[in-house]
Design an enzyme around this catalytic site. Structure first.
Site, short mmCIF file in Angstrom:
data_model
loop_
_atom_site.label_atom_id
_atom_site.label_comp_id
_atom_site.label_asym_id
_atom_site.label_seq_id
_atom_site.Cartn_x
_atom_site.Cartn_y
_atom_site.Cartn_z
N LEU A 18 0.85 -1.30 -0.08
CA LEU A 18 0.01 -0.06 -0.13
C LEU A 18 0.70 1.23 -0.13
O LEU A 18 1.78 1.46 0.92
CB LEU A 18 -0.86 -0.02 1.20
CG LEU A 18 -1.87 -1.22 1.55
CD1 LEU A 18 -2.75 -1.08 2.72
CD2 LEU A 18 -2.74 -1.59 0.14
N ARG A 31 1.83 14.09 6.41
CA ARG A 31 2.62 14.60 7.52
C ARG A 31 4.25 14.90 7.06
O ARG A 31 4.98 15.33 7.71
CB ARG A 31 2.51 13.69 8.84
CG ARG A 31 1.37 13.43 9.20
CD ARG A 31 1.03 12.45 10.11
NE ARG A 31 0.59 11.25 9.59
CZ ARG A 31 0.32 10.12 10.00
NH1 ARG A 31 0.39 9.81 11.30
NH2 ARG A 31 -0.22 9.00 9.34
N ASN A 72 0.21 -2.85 16.16
CA ASN A 72 0.18 -3.38 14.75
C ASN A 72 1.21 -2.95 13.95
O ASN A 72 1.18 -1.95 13.78
CB ASN A 72 -1.44 -3.03 14.05
CG ASN A 72 -1.55 -3.42 12.90
OD1 ASN A 72 -0.84 -4.59 12.33
ND2 ASN A 72 -2.08 -2.88 11.90
N ASN A 76 5.91 8.17 9.23
CA ASN A 76 5.04 9.19 8.80
C ASN A 76 5.41 10.63 8.52
O ASN A 76 4.68 11.58 8.05
CB ASN A 76 3.63 9.16 9.64
CG ASN A 76 3.17 7.42 9.38
OD1 ASN A 76 2.86 7.04 8.50
ND2 ASN A 76 3.02 7.11 10.78
N TYR A 90 42.15 17.30 -9.41
CA TYR A 90 41.03 16.74 -10.08
C TYR A 90 41.21 15.88 -11.19
O TYR A 90 41.83 16.36 -12.24
CB TYR A 90 40.12 17.96 -10.60
CG TYR A 90 38.88 17.66 -11.17
CD1 TYR A 90 37.96 16.69 -10.50
CD2 TYR A 90 38.71 17.82 -12.59
CE1 TYR A 90 36.65 16.34 -11.39
CE2 TYR A 90 37.61 17.56 -13.36
CZ TYR A 90 36.48 16.67 -12.58
OH TYR A 90 35.60 16.09 -13.43
N ASN A 142 52.76 9.37 -11.20
CA ASN A 142 52.83 10.27 -10.05
C ASN A 142 52.17 11.56 -10.25
O ASN A 142 52.60 12.21 -11.23
CB ASN A 142 54.00 10.49 -9.51
CG ASN A 142 54.24 11.40 -8.12
OD1 ASN A 142 54.34 10.75 -7.13
ND2 ASN A 142 54.06 12.72 -8.27
N ALA A 174 50.81 17.78 -6.60
CA ALA A 174 49.72 18.41 -6.23
C ALA A 174 49.28 19.75 -7.15
O ALA A 174 50.06 20.28 -8.07
CB ALA A 174 50.33 19.40 -4.97
C1 UD1 Z 1 -1.26 1.91 9.97
C2 UD1 Z 1 -2.31 0.92 10.75
C3 UD1 Z 1 -1.98 0.93 12.07
C4 UD1 Z 1 -0.61 0.44 12.07
C5 UD1 Z 1 0.27 1.28 11.38
C6 UD1 Z 1 1.71 0.85 11.31
C7 UD1 Z 1 -4.60 1.08 9.30
C8 UD1 Z 1 -5.88 1.62 9.58
N1 UD1 Z 1 -3.79 1.23 10.34
O1 UD1 Z 1 -1.75 3.25 10.45
O2 UD1 Z 1 -2.77 -0.10 12.76
O3 UD1 Z 1 -0.09 0.48 13.58
O4 UD1 Z 1 -0.34 1.56 9.99
O5 UD1 Z 1 2.61 1.60 10.66
O6 UD1 Z 1 -4.26 0.46 8.42
N2 UD1 Z 1 -2.43 3.85 2.19
C9 UD1 Z 1 -3.33 3.80 0.96
N3 UD1 Z 1 -4.40 4.20 0.68
C10 UD1 Z 1 -5.16 4.95 1.75
C11 UD1 Z 1 -4.44 5.13 3.19
C12 UD1 Z 1 -3.23 4.83 3.24
O7 UD1 Z 1 -2.58 3.28 0.22
O8 UD1 Z 1 -6.35 5.22 1.47
C13 UD1 Z 1 -1.31 3.47 2.49
C14 UD1 Z 1 -0.12 4.42 2.73
O9 UD1 Z 1 0.52 5.10 1.87
C15 UD1 Z 1 0.76 3.68 3.68
C16 UD1 Z 1 0.00 2.57 4.42
O10 UD1 Z 1 -1.00 2.51 3.34
O11 UD1 Z 1 2.10 3.30 2.97
C17 UD1 Z 1 -0.33 2.82 5.98
O12 UD1 Z 1 -1.23 4.03 5.94
P1 UD1 Z 1 -0.87 5.19 6.96
O13 UD1 Z 1 -1.81 6.39 6.59
O14 UD1 Z 1 0.66 5.26 7.27
O15 UD1 Z 1 -1.51 4.42 8.05
P2 UD1 Z 1 -1.16 4.66 9.79
O16 UD1 Z 1 -1.90 5.94 10.22
O17 UD1 Z 1 0.43 4.69 9.80
MG MG Z 2 1.85 4.76 8.77
#
Ligand code: UD1
Ligand code: MG
Length: 442
Positions: free
Chosen positions: A8, A15, A167, A224, A346, A357, A360
């Site tokens: 994902l 952020r 998680n 993040n 350089y 050699n 400098a």
């Molecule tokens: C998420 C988990 C959380 C976990 C944490 C670990 C969920 C709901 N929460 O939170 O339980 O402890 O990661 O780091 O899964 N992304 C998408 N599409 C979206 C939203 C997110 O592709 O609509 C992707 C983001 O790019 C990212 C990943 O999913 O790579 C996680 O999303 P992020 O927003 O970082 O979730 P966290 O708040 O960190």
């Molecule tokens: Mg995250």
């Protein structure tokens, strides 16, 4: 069993406050997404789908360049929704599926392996005990110590937030079952999102066993923000340094040495404090890299000494026992065995023959503002201090250039080339000058 994975990477990453997509920010020189892809491949995953936002061309191009497929999540409606967006790409896939996040660069192949192993016939998630659980999703266990459900921080009660089991963001299940569960997710929660983290509860309702594999907090770090990116870099550097030292690399102050994800250092390479390795560097056994040197795209052969304060740029190939000293920059040049270029030089687009050699202040004038030209320096040549070599130009083997020369024409082997103003001497002139000035003053 066949293994596929969905990464994902469609989140906005707001952020980070960056024009660059979050997962393309680098840790030890490799995008975070690249670390996750490499770990999954090493865990035997043969097919990877990277889920991106619609306008994320750079993420998509990167994924394709790594041999992954991509799928678009039209709107960022949550991690569960994102995983479901990969369904179409995997509709012909039968086997086990891992969902991972693109923002966890420290996750290792062995953790991915452990998660596949923990799954059995059911589902597995990866969790960790956090010293500061912050805003991570909380993993709630049932009375038997098995997984009950995951609750997101924003939805958790005070009591639920008190658990330190978090998680990490890796979920493993049978692919077909997973997509069936993902289709049932709703968004009735604090963030109005379809949470991937609600899948285990749905799976349990279907009678699937849900296992929890645990990892260290270090591995689980999810990036993040810029501060978390810096923390990931710190942890990754520690890991790379430890690995190098375990393989026999010497470091006096490892905490000051910065490695790239792909740095190759043989046993008995010695690295002094404050050295930075960019991507694609190889250093052979017995070479020394002295303080404050910066290397990228370079090869250093055994017995060579680089630095202090040296800069090796892409295409620098330093031969056996060659010396590249202080304030010497080498770019796209092959430096043969035993060459000495010890100070203030350089060397760009050059070949320097064995044993030459380089005095400098030697400069290869390789660029006229339009094209780069080659300088050839023969074996055993002696380039006098402050020689400018106006490329393209060749200095034959064993030839000498006089200090201060501007060499614009090829020099024959074993010849002396003198290309500077003639010295004129006027006896007594300085003294007469002083006397005259003194009188003027009175
Ligand atoms: C998420 C988990 C959380 C976990 C944490 C670990 C969920 C709901 N929460 O939170 O339980 O402890 O990661 O780091 O899964 N992304 C998408 N599409 C979206 C939203 C997110 O592709 O609509 C992707 C983001 O790019 C990212 C990943 O999913 O790579 C996680 O999303 P992020 O927003 O970082 O979730 P966290 O708040 O960190
Ligand atoms: Mg995250």
């Amino acid at each position: 069993m066949n293994r596929a994975a969905i990464i994902l990477a469609a989140g906005a990453g707001t952020r980070m406050k960056s024009a660059t997509a979050k997962v393309l920010h680098k840790v030890a020189g490799l995008p975070m997404l690249g670390h996750v892809i490499a770990g999954l491949k090493a865990a035997g995953v043969s097919r990877i789908v990277v889920v991106t936002a619609p306008d994320a061309d750079a993420v998509r191009d990167y994924a394709h360049a790594q041999g992954c497929q991509s799928a678009v999540q039209d709107k960022q409606l949550g991690t569960g929704h994102a995983a479901a967006a990969a369904g179409e790409s995997l509709k012909d896939f039968d086997g086990e599926l891992m969902i991972a996040y693109g923002d966890m660069p420290l996750m290792t192949a062995s953790t991915f392996e452990a998660s596949f192993a923990a799954r059995g016939e059911g589902l597995a998630i990866v969790a960790f005990r956090a010293t500061d659980p912050g805003a991570y999703g909380r993993v709630l266990l049932d009375a038997f110590g098995a997984l009950d459900r995951i609750v997101e921080f924003k939805d958790a009660s005070e009591a639920e937030r008190r658990t330190d089991l978090c998680n990490a963001g890796v979920l493993t299940a049978d692919a077909r079952k997973f997509f069936a569960w993902a289709a049932k997710l709703d968004n009735k929660n604090a963030q109005g999102e379809f949470y991937l983290t609600d899948v285990p509860a749905l799976a349990k309702r279907d009678g699937a066993r849900c296992a929890v594999a645990t990892v260290t907090q270090t591995e689980a770090l999810g990036v993040n923000s810029r501060a978390e990116l810096a923390e990931a870099e710190r942890l990754m550097q520690n890991r790379l340094r430890a690995k190098a030292m375990a393989a026999g690399v010497g470091m006096i102050a490892p905490e000051t040495v910065f490695l790239s994800y792909d740095t190759v250092l043989d046993a008995d390479v010695m690295i002094e404090p404050f050295v930075v390795f960019g991507p694609k560097v190889q250093v052979a056994s017995g070479a020394q890299i002295k303080s404050h040197s910066h290397l990228e795209g370079a090869q250093v052969a055994s017995g060579a000494i680089v630095g202090p304060f040296a800069r090796l740029r892409p295409g620098a190939v330093i031969g056996e026992s060659a010396h590249i000293g202080n304030f010497v920059e080498v770019k796209n040049s092959v430096i043969d065995k035993g060459v000495k270029a010890n100070h203030l030089t350089y060397l760009g687009d050059a070949h320097v023959g064995a044993g030459a050699n380089i005095g400098a202040g030697t400069i290869t004038c390789n660029y006229d503002g339009y094209t780069k030209s080659h300088t050839e320096i023969g074996a055993g040549a002696f380039i006098g201090s402050d020689t400018s070599l106006v490329a393209p130009v060749t200095v034959g083997a064993g030839a000498i250039t006089a200090a201060g020369s501007v060499i614009t024409k090829n020099v024959e082997a074993d010849a002396l080339a003198l290309a500077r103003g003639q010295q004129v001497e006027k006896p007594g002139w300085a003294k007469a000058f002083r006397n005259y000035k003194q009188k003027e003053k009175r």
